[in-house]
Design a protein around this motif. Structure first.
Motif, PDB file in Angstrom:
ATOM      1  N   GLU A   1       0.721  -1.168  -0.041  1.00 25.01           N
ATOM      2  CA  GLU A   1       0.060   0.093   0.048  1.00 25.01           C
ATOM      3  C   GLU A   1       0.773   1.415   0.098  1.00 25.01           C
ATOM      4  OE1 GLU A   1      -2.059  -3.449   1.254  1.00 25.01           O
ATOM      5  OE2 GLU A   1      -0.121  -2.518   2.131  1.00 25.01           O
ATOM      6  N   THR A   2       1.993   1.167   0.617  1.00 27.13           N
ATOM      7  CA  THR A   2       2.885   2.274   0.745  1.00 27.13           C
ATOM      8  C   THR A   2       3.528   2.595  -0.687  1.00 27.13           C
ATOM      9  OG1 THR A   2       3.459   1.880   3.087  1.00 27.13           O
ATOM     10  CG2 THR A   2       4.910   3.278   1.958  1.00 27.13           C
ATOM     11  N   ILE A   3       4.100   1.560  -1.127  1.00 26.91           N
ATOM     12  CA  ILE A   3       4.539   2.031  -2.765  1.00 26.91           C
ATOM     13  C   ILE A   3       3.634   2.234  -3.494  1.00 26.91           C
ATOM     14  CG2 ILE A   3       5.477   0.257  -4.531  1.00 26.91           C
ATOM     15  CD1 ILE A   3       6.188  -1.628  -2.407  1.00 26.91           C
ATOM     16  N   GLU A   4       2.165   1.751  -3.680  1.00 24.51           N
ATOM     17  CA  GLU A   4       1.107   2.396  -4.518  1.00 24.51           C
ATOM     18  C   GLU A   4       0.917   3.797  -4.198  1.00 24.51           C
ATOM     19  OE1 GLU A   4      -1.091  -1.917  -5.093  1.00 24.51           O
ATOM     20  OE2 GLU A   4      -1.842  -0.578  -3.748  1.00 24.51           O
ATOM     21  N   ARG A   5       0.950   4.271  -3.036  1.00 23.59           N
ATOM     22  CA  ARG A   5       0.648   5.531  -2.549  1.00 23.59           C
ATOM     23  C   ARG A   5       1.713   6.533  -3.069  1.00 23.59           C
ATOM     24  NH1 ARG A   5       2.793   8.050   1.968  1.00 23.59           N
ATOM     25  NH2 ARG A   5       3.048   6.105   3.011  1.00 23.59           N
ATOM     26  N   LEU A   6       2.861   6.207  -2.881  1.00 26.56           N
ATOM     27  CA  LEU A   6       4.326   6.848  -3.306  1.00 26.56           C
ATOM     28  C   LEU A   6       4.125   7.139  -4.607  1.00 26.56           C
ATOM     29  CD1 LEU A   6       7.116   5.476  -0.965  1.00 26.56           C
ATOM     30  CD2 LEU A   6       5.954   7.629  -0.670  1.00 26.56           C
TER      31      LEU A   6
ATOM     32  N   GLU B   1       5.933   7.626 -17.138  1.00 24.98           N
ATOM     33  CA  GLU B   1       6.882   6.274 -16.901  1.00 24.98           C
ATOM     34  C   GLU B   1       6.888   6.211 -15.529  1.00 24.98           C
ATOM     35  OE1 GLU B   1      10.397   3.478 -17.957  1.00 24.98           O
ATOM     36  OE2 GLU B   1      10.194   5.485 -19.340  1.00 24.98           O
ATOM     37  N   LEU B   2       6.362   4.871 -14.748  1.00 23.22           N
ATOM     38  CA  LEU B   2       6.713   4.407 -13.574  1.00 23.22           C
ATOM     39  C   LEU B   2       7.894   3.301 -13.528  1.00 23.22           C
ATOM     40  CD1 LEU B   2       6.363   4.590 -10.401  1.00 23.22           C
ATOM     41  CD2 LEU B   2       4.240   3.031 -10.903  1.00 23.22           C
ATOM     42  N   SER B   3       8.806   3.228 -12.838  1.00 20.94           N
ATOM     43  CA  SER B   3       9.930   2.177 -12.586  1.00 20.94           C
ATOM     44  C   SER B   3       9.855   1.838 -10.921  1.00 20.94           C
ATOM     45  CB  SER B   3      11.194   2.656 -13.206  1.00 20.94           C
ATOM     46  OG  SER B   3      11.881   1.548 -13.100  1.00 20.94           O
ATOM     47  N   LEU B   4       9.846   0.392 -10.886  1.00 22.37           N
ATOM     48  CA  LEU B   4      10.331  -0.050  -9.389  1.00 22.37           C
ATOM     49  C   LEU B   4      11.823  -0.273  -9.119  1.00 22.37           C
ATOM     50  CD1 LEU B   4       7.182  -2.307  -8.820  1.00 22.37           C
ATOM     51  CD2 LEU B   4       7.379   0.182  -8.530  1.00 22.37           C
ATOM     52  N   LEU B   5      12.004   0.200  -8.035  1.00 23.47           N
ATOM     53  CA  LEU B   5      13.718  -0.007  -7.611  1.00 23.47           C
ATOM     54  C   LEU B   5      13.828  -1.013  -6.691  1.00 23.47           C
ATOM     55  CD1 LEU B   5      16.372   1.190  -8.256  1.00 23.47           C
ATOM     56  CD2 LEU B   5      15.903   2.837  -6.605  1.00 23.47           C
ATOM     57  N   SER B   6      14.857  -2.043  -7.021  1.00 24.09           N
ATOM     58  CA  SER B   6      15.304  -2.898  -5.806  1.00 24.09           C
ATOM     59  C   SER B   6      16.431  -3.737  -6.630  1.00 24.09           C
ATOM     60  CB  SER B   6      14.092  -3.716  -5.535  1.00 24.09           C
ATOM     61  OG  SER B   6      13.875  -4.851  -6.391  1.00 24.09           O
ATOM     62  N   LEU B   7      17.093  -4.612  -5.651  1.00 23.96           N
ATOM     63  CA  LEU B   7      17.854  -5.470  -6.325  1.00 23.96           C
ATOM     64  C   LEU B   7      17.369  -6.596  -7.160  1.00 23.96           C
ATOM     65  CD1 LEU B   7      20.719  -5.586  -3.462  1.00 23.96           C
ATOM     66  CD2 LEU B   7      20.796  -4.230  -5.707  1.00 23.96           C
ATOM     67  N   SER B   8      15.958  -6.723  -6.678  1.00 25.85           N
ATOM     68  CA  SER B   8      15.469  -8.068  -7.291  1.00 25.85           C
ATOM     69  C   SER B   8      13.883  -7.847  -7.243  1.00 25.85           C
ATOM     70  CB  SER B   8      15.710  -9.260  -6.663  1.00 25.85           C
ATOM     71  OG  SER B   8      15.253 -10.395  -7.337  1.00 25.85           O
TER      72      SER B   8
ATOM     73  N   ALA C   1       2.318  -6.006  -8.606  1.00 25.38           N
ATOM     74  CA  ALA C   1       2.355  -6.013 -10.026  1.00 25.38           C
ATOM     75  C   ALA C   1       1.219  -5.637 -10.897  1.00 25.38           C
ATOM     76  CB  ALA C   1       3.273  -6.864 -10.706  1.00 25.38           C
ATOM     77  N   THR C   2       0.056  -6.470 -10.489  1.00 27.42           N
ATOM     78  CA  THR C   2      -1.202  -6.460 -10.852  1.00 27.42           C
ATOM     79  C   THR C   2      -1.806  -5.170 -10.741  1.00 27.42           C
ATOM     80  OG1 THR C   2      -1.433  -8.782 -10.674  1.00 27.42           O
ATOM     81  CG2 THR C   2      -3.454  -7.623 -10.929  1.00 27.42           C
ATOM     82  N   GLU C   3      -1.606  -4.717  -9.461  1.00 30.78           N
ATOM     83  CA  GLU C   3      -2.550  -3.457  -9.080  1.00 30.78           C
ATOM     84  C   GLU C   3      -1.834  -2.240  -9.648  1.00 30.78           C
ATOM     85  OE1 GLU C   3      -2.984  -3.113  -4.960  1.00 30.78           O
ATOM     86  OE2 GLU C   3      -4.207  -5.441  -4.920  1.00 30.78           O
ATOM     87  N   LEU C   4      -0.607  -2.287  -9.940  1.00 25.60           N
ATOM     88  CA  LEU C   4       0.196  -1.201 -10.470  1.00 25.60           C
ATOM     89  C   LEU C   4       0.056  -1.123 -11.952  1.00 25.60           C
ATOM     90  CD1 LEU C   4       3.745  -1.071  -8.862  1.00 25.60           C
ATOM     91  CD2 LEU C   4       1.985   0.546  -8.800  1.00 25.60           C
ATOM     92  N   MET C   5      -0.300  -2.108 -12.690  1.00 24.99           N
ATOM     93  CA  MET C   5      -0.493  -2.403 -14.097  1.00 24.99           C
ATOM     94  C   MET C   5      -1.967  -1.585 -14.248  1.00 24.99           C
ATOM     95  SD  MET C   5       0.923  -5.829 -15.744  1.00 24.99           S
ATOM     96  CE  MET C   5       0.048  -7.035 -14.492  1.00 24.99           C
ATOM     97  N   GLU C   6      -2.747  -2.065 -13.412  1.00 20.96           N
ATOM     98  CA  GLU C   6      -4.208  -1.488 -13.716  1.00 20.96           C
ATOM     99  C   GLU C   6      -4.224   0.223 -13.398  1.00 20.96           C
ATOM    100  OE1 GLU C   6      -6.706  -3.485 -10.785  1.00 20.96           O
ATOM    101  OE2 GLU C   6      -6.457  -5.317 -11.819  1.00 20.96           O
ATOM    102  N   MET C   7      -3.399   0.618 -12.551  1.00 17.40           N
ATOM    103  CA  MET C   7      -3.202   2.006 -12.070  1.00 17.40           C
ATOM    104  C   MET C   7      -2.580   2.684 -13.399  1.00 17.40           C
ATOM    105  SD  MET C   7      -1.066   3.750  -8.975  1.00 17.40           S
ATOM    106  CE  MET C   7       0.328   3.872 -10.020  1.00 17.40           C
ATOM    107  N   CYS C   8      -1.525   2.101 -13.844  1.00 14.00           N
ATOM    108  CA  CYS C   8      -0.477   2.629 -14.831  1.00 14.00           C
ATOM    109  C   CYS C   8      -1.571   2.891 -16.097  1.00 14.00           C
ATOM    110  CB  CYS C   8       0.636   2.017 -15.135  1.00 14.00           C
ATOM    111  SG  CYS C   8       1.713   2.439 -13.790  1.00 14.00           S
ATOM    112  N   ALA C   9      -2.303   1.776 -16.297  1.00 11.32           N
ATOM    113  CA  ALA C   9      -3.044   1.649 -17.571  1.00 11.32           C
ATOM    114  C   ALA C   9      -4.515   2.753 -17.623  1.00 11.32           C
ATOM    115  CB  ALA C   9      -3.723   0.328 -17.776  1.00 11.32           C
TER     116      ALA C   9
ATOM    117  N   LEU D   1       4.826   1.385 -17.350  1.00  8.41           N
ATOM    118  CA  LEU D   1       5.410   0.611 -16.181  1.00  8.41           C
ATOM    119  C   LEU D   1       6.378  -0.197 -16.414  1.00  8.41           C
ATOM    120  CD1 LEU D   1       5.066  -0.157 -12.981  1.00  8.41           C
ATOM    121  CD2 LEU D   1       3.495  -2.058 -13.976  1.00  8.41           C
ATOM    122  N   SER D   2       7.891  -0.048 -15.710  1.00  8.83           N
ATOM    123  CA  SER D   2       8.838  -0.574 -15.771  1.00  8.83           C
ATOM    124  C   SER D   2       9.094  -1.536 -14.951  1.00  8.83           C
ATOM    125  CB  SER D   2       9.989   0.175 -16.293  1.00  8.83           C
ATOM    126  OG  SER D   2      11.024  -0.366 -16.233  1.00  8.83           O
ATOM    127  N   LEU D   3       9.339  -2.784 -14.807  1.00  8.53           N
ATOM    128  CA  LEU D   3       9.808  -3.585 -14.023  1.00  8.53           C
ATOM    129  C   LEU D   3      11.103  -4.366 -13.967  1.00  8.53           C
ATOM    130  CD1 LEU D   3       5.990  -5.440 -13.292  1.00  8.53           C
ATOM    131  CD2 LEU D   3       7.277  -3.362 -11.943  1.00  8.53           C
TER     132      LEU D   3
END
Length: 519
Positions: free
Chosen positions: A192-197, A209-216, A227-235, A241-243
């Protein structure tokens, strides 16, 4: 934004992401009218601060930087600024902050050397300074500050997008990977925090464009829902969306297929080594079956460009391991032909090979220039395959990277000489001047091979031993010995591997750790 000259700042900070940016730091100080050496800067000049992954060996820059921040900076930055406001002098400020976790003040330490050039001891010059500087670590990423009102430039930039960090750290234990060690333990942001930010950044910046950042990225414990909810939000917002850094499993391919649709860009895999034996040495726990199974899925879904990343010069490497890189590329081309037949003519494989430099294999010697050149030539022959492109990292810059990554405080003399001779933008191939660097080493009488091509013993004091990364020396030695036997270490998710973070378990007890069990 204020058009203030940098020399009028209270604090001026640099992020150390890459060793070949070091001469640019000196260049920027000079352009700003700020003396290069810290002892030449009184209270009238800013405090020069540096942090980032390269700060874990601060010594090559120790003559130029007042304060190094080691580890996570979110809390440290605020504490540093408040300490400056309370201080009446630079010396008082340095004494006030040196006791904080993650703060290294090089003026308070003086390295002593043996006759053979190795470090004899790191002598403290101020009793109030810690014997070792313990890395700072944010306990709870959910509560840590994260920018959502980013400055939007008028020109196009390299990373021209919104970015949200999903979690910090990694549990896989790659022995070649500095980041996997220095960012432990894994700390997650809630879904929820990730989606809010992400929503706040997109609304405030207008990025498309939105990208998620982490080592994996796909190791987040709720990745599928996220991923599913971010895809819907970005669409719904017409945002791409970049993963990056996905584990190539069935769900990841489904996500990529939905994101990229019919316009599929290249897929990236990082086998790192060409044989199973060498992958076991570096603890890259994937098999050829994993690689070829993922490639087969990608080709069936329509991808026409596969990028493969490897390293040359790894400890224990043989030419048979290098030949395996060519075999992997050849088998991928065969898989494509088997699946797509003659229609597969547009399919491409790009093989990129970087030179092994400095990682948790901190006692190993780096290959010489001649060894790297021979290996690149060998690979060029093995990769003369239709549809395969071979790229490799320049040998000269790799050697310099190793010197700056593993150097002691004396290497600062070389940096200063190279800067004076005109070295700038060393990471740009058209700006890199190996002749000037060679002259700088010659003028200062410092042998670069002492730092890059020499194997170290376990009892040698290393220049960066003043920093405690929270991972114990004993763990790194144990992993190094297992590497020599080609023994792997399991993922931390499957149980504690004894890296030493447990010593600080109390510090992280309230953190959002996902499904990680090593704290």
């Amino acid at each position: 934004e204020t058009l203030s000259p940098v020399k009028e700042m209270d604090i001026l900070g640099f992020t150390l992401q890459y060793e070949l940016s070091y001469t640019n730091i000196l260049n920027m100080l000079e352009l700003g009218g700020i003396p290069l050496r810290r002892e030449e800067r009184g209270d009238d000049f800013p405090v020069i601060v540096a942090g980032g992954p390269c700060a874990y060996n601060p010594e090559p820059l120790a003559d130029f930087i007042d304060v190094f921040l080691i580890g996570d900076g979110e809390d440290m930055q605020e504490e540093i600024c408040m300490a400056w406001k309370r201080s009446s002098s630079k010396d008082g400020f340095l004494k006030a902050v040196c006791g904080m976790d993650g703060v290294y003040v090089p003026a308070f330490y003086e390295p002593q050397y043996n006759d053979d050039g190795t470090v004899k001891e790191i002598r403290k010059m101020y009793d109030g300074a810690p014997d070792r500087v313990r890395r700072a670590a944010v306990k709870d990423l959910d509560k840590a500050s994260f920018p959502v009102k980013n400055i939007v430039p008028f020109i196009e930039t390299v990373h021209d997008r919104s970015v949200v960090e999903t979690f910090r750290g990694c549990t896989r234990g790659g022995r070649f990977c500095q980041a996997g060690m220095i960012y432990r333990p894994v700390r997650e942001r809630k879904k929820e925090t990730i989606e809010r930010l992400a929503m706040a950044q997109l609304e405030n910046t207008g990025h498309d464009e939105l990208s998620l950042l982490s080592l994996s990225t796909s190791d987040h414990s709720r990745f599928e829902e996220l991923a599913t909810e971010l895809m819907e939000m970005c669409a719904g917002r017409n945002v791409a969306l970049s993963l990056p850094s996905l584990r190539m499993d069935s769900f990841s391919f489904k996500v990529l297929d939905e994101i990229q649709g019919y316009r599929k860009s290249g897929l990236t895999f990082a086998p790192e080594a060409g044989s199973q034996r060498l992958r076991d040495i570096i603890n890259k726990n994937i098999t050829e079956e994993d690689i070829f199974g993922a490639v087969e899925q990608a080709i069936q879904l329509g991808w026409e460009h596969i990028k493969l990343y490897f390293m040359a010069g790894l400890p224990g490497e043989t030419y048979e391991d290098l030949a395996g890189i060519g075999e992997i590329a050849r088998k991928i081309m065969d898989i494509n032909y088997r699946i797509r037949g003659r229609k597969g003519g547009r399919f491409r494989v790009t093989v990129s090979v970087s030179n092994f430099v400095h990682t948790p294999f901190q006692w190993a010697a780096q290959d010489t220039d001649e060894m790297f050149i021979d290996k690149h030539d060998f690979l060029s022959g093995k990769l003369r395959i239709k549809g395969v492109t071979f790229n490799y990292h320049e040998t000269g810059t790799s050697n310099l990277e190793a010197v700056l990554a593993r150097g002691d405080r004396r290497v600062g003399q070389v940096l200063e000489a190279a800067h004076r001779l005109g070295c700038r933008f060393d990471s740009w191939s058209d700006k890199f001047r190996p002749d000037l660097w060679e002259k700088a080493f010659s003028e200062t009488g410092i042998d670069p091979g002492f730092y890059s091509h020499r194997e170290r013993s376990y009892d040698e004091i290393l220049p960066w031993d003043v920093v405690d990364p929270l991972i114990t020396r004993e763990y790194l030695i144990r992993e190094n010995e297992k590497a020599k036997r080609a023994e792997t270490t399991h993922d931390c998710r499957l149980g504690c591997t004894g890296c030493g973070i447990n010593r600080y378990a109390e510090c992280f007890k309230d953190a959002e750790l996902g499904e990680v069990t090593h704290v």
